[in-house]
Structures are given as C-alpha cells and as structure tokens.
Design a protein around this motif. Structure first.
Motif, PDB file in Angstrom:
ATOM      1  N   LEU A 224       2.155   1.547  -3.551  1.00 55.35           N
ATOM      2  CA  LEU A 224       1.050   1.914  -4.434  1.00 55.35           C
ATOM      3  C   LEU A 224       0.704   3.390  -4.295  1.00 55.35           C
ATOM      4  CD1 LEU A 224      -1.142   0.830  -6.424  1.00 55.35           C
ATOM      5  CD2 LEU A 224      -2.603   0.568  -4.421  1.00 55.35           C
ATOM      6  N   SER A 225       0.646   3.893  -3.089  1.00 61.71           N
ATOM      7  CA  SER A 225       0.291   5.306  -2.880  1.00 61.71           C
ATOM      8  C   SER A 225       1.377   6.226  -3.440  1.00 61.71           C
ATOM      9  CB  SER A 225       0.033   5.585  -1.408  1.00 61.71           C
ATOM     10  OG  SER A 225       1.198   5.330  -0.647  1.00 61.71           O
ATOM     11  N   ILE A 226       2.650   5.870  -3.276  1.00 59.40           N
ATOM     12  CA  ILE A 226       3.731   6.684  -3.855  1.00 59.40           C
ATOM     13  C   ILE A 226       3.618   6.682  -5.380  1.00 59.40           C
ATOM     14  CG2 ILE A 226       6.242   6.805  -4.195  1.00 59.40           C
ATOM     15  CD1 ILE A 226       6.519   5.792  -1.300  1.00 59.40           C
TER      16      ILE A 226
ATOM     17  N   ILE B 202       0.890   6.253  -7.228  1.00 64.32           N
ATOM     18  CA  ILE B 202      -0.295   7.027  -7.639  1.00 64.32           C
ATOM     19  C   ILE B 202      -0.005   8.518  -7.568  1.00 64.32           C
ATOM     20  CG2 ILE B 202      -2.642   7.646  -6.947  1.00 64.32           C
ATOM     21  CD1 ILE B 202      -3.081   4.687  -6.305  1.00 64.32           C
ATOM     22  N   VAL B 203       0.658   8.966  -6.507  1.00 62.86           N
ATOM     23  CA  VAL B 203       1.008  10.389  -6.381  1.00 62.86           C
ATOM     24  C   VAL B 203       1.940  10.791  -7.522  1.00 62.86           C
ATOM     25  CG1 VAL B 203       2.267  12.048  -4.951  1.00 62.86           C
ATOM     26  CG2 VAL B 203       0.609  10.506  -3.902  1.00 62.86           C
TER      27      VAL B 203
ATOM     28  N   THR C 120      -0.037  11.007 -10.791  1.00 62.67           N
ATOM     29  CA  THR C 120      -0.941  12.153 -10.778  1.00 62.67           C
ATOM     30  C   THR C 120      -0.194  13.425 -11.156  1.00 62.67           C
ATOM     31  OG1 THR C 120      -2.284  11.107  -9.074  1.00 62.67           O
ATOM     32  CG2 THR C 120      -2.551  13.472  -9.371  1.00 62.67           C
TER      33      THR C 120
ATOM     34  N   LEU D 205       0.825  -1.211   0.000  1.00 64.75           N
ATOM     35  CA  LEU D 205       0.000   0.000   0.000  1.00 64.75           C
ATOM     36  C   LEU D 205       0.860   1.262   0.000  1.00 64.75           C
ATOM     37  CD1 LEU D 205      -2.903  -1.057   2.385  1.00 64.75           C
ATOM     38  CD2 LEU D 205      -2.932  -0.845  -0.097  1.00 64.75           C
ATOM     39  N   VAL D 206       2.004   1.250   0.715  1.00 66.37           N
ATOM     40  CA  VAL D 206       2.895   2.412   0.693  1.00 66.37           C
ATOM     41  C   VAL D 206       3.457   2.612  -0.714  1.00 66.37           C
ATOM     42  CG1 VAL D 206       5.134   3.273   1.511  1.00 66.37           C
ATOM     43  CG2 VAL D 206       3.492   2.359   3.141  1.00 66.37           C
TER      44      VAL D 206
END
Length: 127
Positions: A14-16, A18-19, A22, A11-12
C-alpha cells in the motif's frame, strides 16, 4: 501465514502504491495544469476563472482610481470562499455569487454574475 505477516505485506504494498500515485499525479498536474475540483466552492471558482471577465461601471471607477487592482479580483477567483447562502445560483441566464476574500489584508465581499459566456464583476464591499 500469520495475520501480522500478511498485514505487513499489505502495508508495504500500500505504501509503495501511494508513493507511486503521488509522484504520477503530481507530475500530471504540473505539466497540464489540471485541478481536482470536487467541492462546489472549487468548481464555481474554476468556472469563473475560465470565462472572460467584464467589470461594471462601479468597478471600472475603482480600477481607474487605483483603489482596486485586477490582481485583487483574480485573488478572489483563486482563494475566495463563496457564500452560497447569500448567492442566488438559480437565476437565469446569469447566476449571482457572493465571494468572500481579502484585498490588501482587509476582508471584502465581491459580487459576481456568472453568465454562460462571460463573468461580470458587479461590486466590491469592505467588511
């Protein structure tokens, strides 16, 4: 390694990711003006915006009397909703589309012919 710990690492990461994506795609769309049009409504409106626009005699009369403005028509091409049920996209050479939108906070319908090299605005009707 426990499942919860692996899930946390996933999850860490994946979030990096996605940011990062974006910011990357936001910068790309601002610089080049690209759009991601995958739905039929967006694709047809983008095609209509890319061609020169011509007006029928009825529309020219409305433009001359200041009852209609070219900016009003351009808002149809940006924010309108195409009614594919009423449209005839199979005619040759010019396809006819019915676009629902608003002019000066009133609902209206714009009928447009999409030819290979130009767009002809046929008529505007109020709802």
């Amino acid at each position: 390694m426990a499942f919860i710990k692996r899930l946390g690492f996933f999850l860490v990461g994946l979030s990096i990711g996605i940011v990062f994506l974006t910011f990357f795609f936001k910068k790309k769309t601002e610089e080049t003006g690209t759009e991601f049009c995958y739905f039929p409504n967006c694709r047809v409106l983008k095609d209509l915006r890319s061609k020169p626009i011509f007006y029928s005699e009825d529309i020219n009369a409305l433009l001359a009397s200041n009852k209609l403005d070219t900016l009003d028509i351009n808002t149809f091409f940006r924010n309108g909703d195409i009614d594919f049920g009423k449209s005839n996209a199979k005619t040759v050479p010019c396809r006819t589309y019915v676009i629902e939108g608003s002019i000066k906070q009133k609902k209206a319908i714009l009928e447009v012919k999409n030819c290979p090299s130009k767009v002809i605005v046929e008529r505007v009707t109020d709802l």
